[in-house]
Design a protein around this motif. Structure first.
Motif, PDB file in Angstrom:
ATOM      1  N   ASP A  15       6.605   2.834 -52.205  1.00 36.22           N
ATOM      2  CA  ASP A  15       7.002   1.875 -52.817  1.00 36.22           C
ATOM      3  C   ASP A  15       8.335   2.097 -53.592  1.00 36.22           C
ATOM      4  OD1 ASP A  15       4.965   0.405 -52.297  1.00 36.22           O
ATOM      5  OD2 ASP A  15       3.594   0.919 -54.202  1.00 36.22           O
ATOM      6  N   ASP A  16       8.482   3.388 -54.167  1.00 39.73           N
ATOM      7  CA  ASP A  16       9.659   3.697 -54.628  1.00 39.73           C
ATOM      8  C   ASP A  16      10.861   3.729 -53.809  1.00 39.73           C
ATOM      9  OD1 ASP A  16       8.260   4.620 -57.212  1.00 39.73           O
ATOM     10  OD2 ASP A  16       7.887   6.622 -56.498  1.00 39.73           O
ATOM     11  N   SER A  17      10.576   3.996 -52.406  1.00 39.08           N
ATOM     12  CA  SER A  17      11.863   4.147 -51.665  1.00 39.08           C
ATOM     13  C   SER A  17      12.139   2.660 -51.166  1.00 39.08           C
ATOM     14  CB  SER A  17      11.447   4.835 -50.201  1.00 39.08           C
ATOM     15  OG  SER A  17      10.527   4.534 -49.449  1.00 39.08           O
ATOM     16  N   LYS A  18      11.021   1.781 -51.252  1.00 36.83           N
ATOM     17  CA  LYS A  18      11.380   0.357 -51.033  1.00 36.83           C
ATOM     18  C   LYS A  18      12.214  -0.222 -52.062  1.00 36.83           C
ATOM     19  CE  LYS A  18       6.933  -0.321 -47.974  1.00 36.83           C
ATOM     20  NZ  LYS A  18       5.686  -0.798 -48.062  1.00 36.83           N
ATOM     21  N   ILE A 143      18.046   6.844 -54.117  1.00 35.33           N
ATOM     22  CA  ILE A 143      16.872   7.301 -53.599  1.00 35.33           C
ATOM     23  C   ILE A 143      15.857   7.039 -54.654  1.00 35.33           C
ATOM     24  CG2 ILE A 143      17.601   9.457 -55.044  1.00 35.33           C
ATOM     25  CD1 ILE A 143      15.745  11.282 -52.748  1.00 35.33           C
ATOM     26  N   GLY A 144      14.595   7.142 -54.296  1.00 39.25           N
ATOM     27  CA  GLY A 144      13.541   6.548 -55.133  1.00 39.25           C
ATOM     28  C   GLY A 144      12.914   7.902 -56.048  1.00 39.25           C
ATOM     29  N   ALA A 174      16.658   5.486 -58.310  1.00 38.38           N
ATOM     30  CA  ALA A 174      15.854   3.991 -58.647  1.00 38.38           C
ATOM     31  C   ALA A 174      14.600   4.290 -59.379  1.00 38.38           C
ATOM     32  CB  ALA A 174      15.970   3.081 -57.294  1.00 38.38           C
ATOM     33  N   LYS A 175      14.512   3.454 -60.333  1.00 36.83           N
ATOM     34  CA  LYS A 175      13.049   3.828 -60.834  1.00 36.83           C
ATOM     35  C   LYS A 175      12.408   2.094 -61.001  1.00 36.83           C
ATOM     36  CE  LYS A 175      13.635   7.845 -63.632  1.00 36.83           C
ATOM     37  NZ  LYS A 175      13.479   8.580 -64.968  1.00 36.83           N
TER      38      LYS A 175
END
Length: 175
Positions: A15-18, A143-144, A174-175
């Protein structure tokens, strides 16, 4: 301030990388920049249909006694592999995981009507992301950030943290 022309998004299907990919798509559209999406695999998988010349025919590790001859190497028996006919034609040298992640990244890109170079690189994730960005003249890595526990983070560190330490170009987490 340096002009950003090429954004690199690290993608692993989480989900973080999405979220990082969606942020990269949004930034790329607003700034009119080139976008690349990279998935890092720890090891390059050997596909028996394409890498036969790289696989030894006789493995001295697997040997069986044959009659009076001891430690005679046994010839490995080829294993049948279930293949999706479409996948094997389009991605003949990629593992199922690589195909799945590339398909997911392309699905997200299509949903946002965005174009990007989607590729797979191999190695330790933090090192490979930084190397990919350098080799492809990236100006920003997106990057996530996974929320890993304090002890695990203390012992292993996070990929995003390592990338930000290793990279010579800006890194956006990204958070």
């Amino acid at each position: 301030m340096k002009e950003l022309n090429h954004l690199i998004v690290a993608f692993d299907g989480t989900d973080d990388s999405k979220e990082a990919l969606e942020l990269g798509i949004d930034m790329s559209k607003k700034m009119n920049t080139q976008l690349s999406v990279v998935y890092i695999s720890k090891e390059k998988s050997l596909n028996p249909l394409t890498d036969q010349d790289q696989t030894p025919l006789i493995s001295p590790v697997h040997s069986y006694p044959v009659g009076e001859m001891r430690n005679y190497p046994a010839i490995p028996v080829p294993q049948e592999q279930e293949l999706n006919p479409e996948s094997s034609e389009v991605f003949p040298d990629k593992s199922q995981e690589e195909i799945t992640l590339e398909t997911e990244a392309n699905r997200i890109l299509q949903h946002h009507h965005a174009k990007a170079n989607v590729s797979v690189s191999y190695g330790e994730p933090s090192d490979a992301i930084v190397s990919y960005a350098q080799e492809n003249e990236g100006d920003l890595i997106i990057i996530g950030n996974r929320n890993i526990s304090g002890l695990k983070k203390l012992i292993f560190g996070s990929v995003s943290e390592k990338v930000s330490q290793l990279s010579t170009i800006p890194v956006l987490i990204a958070k």
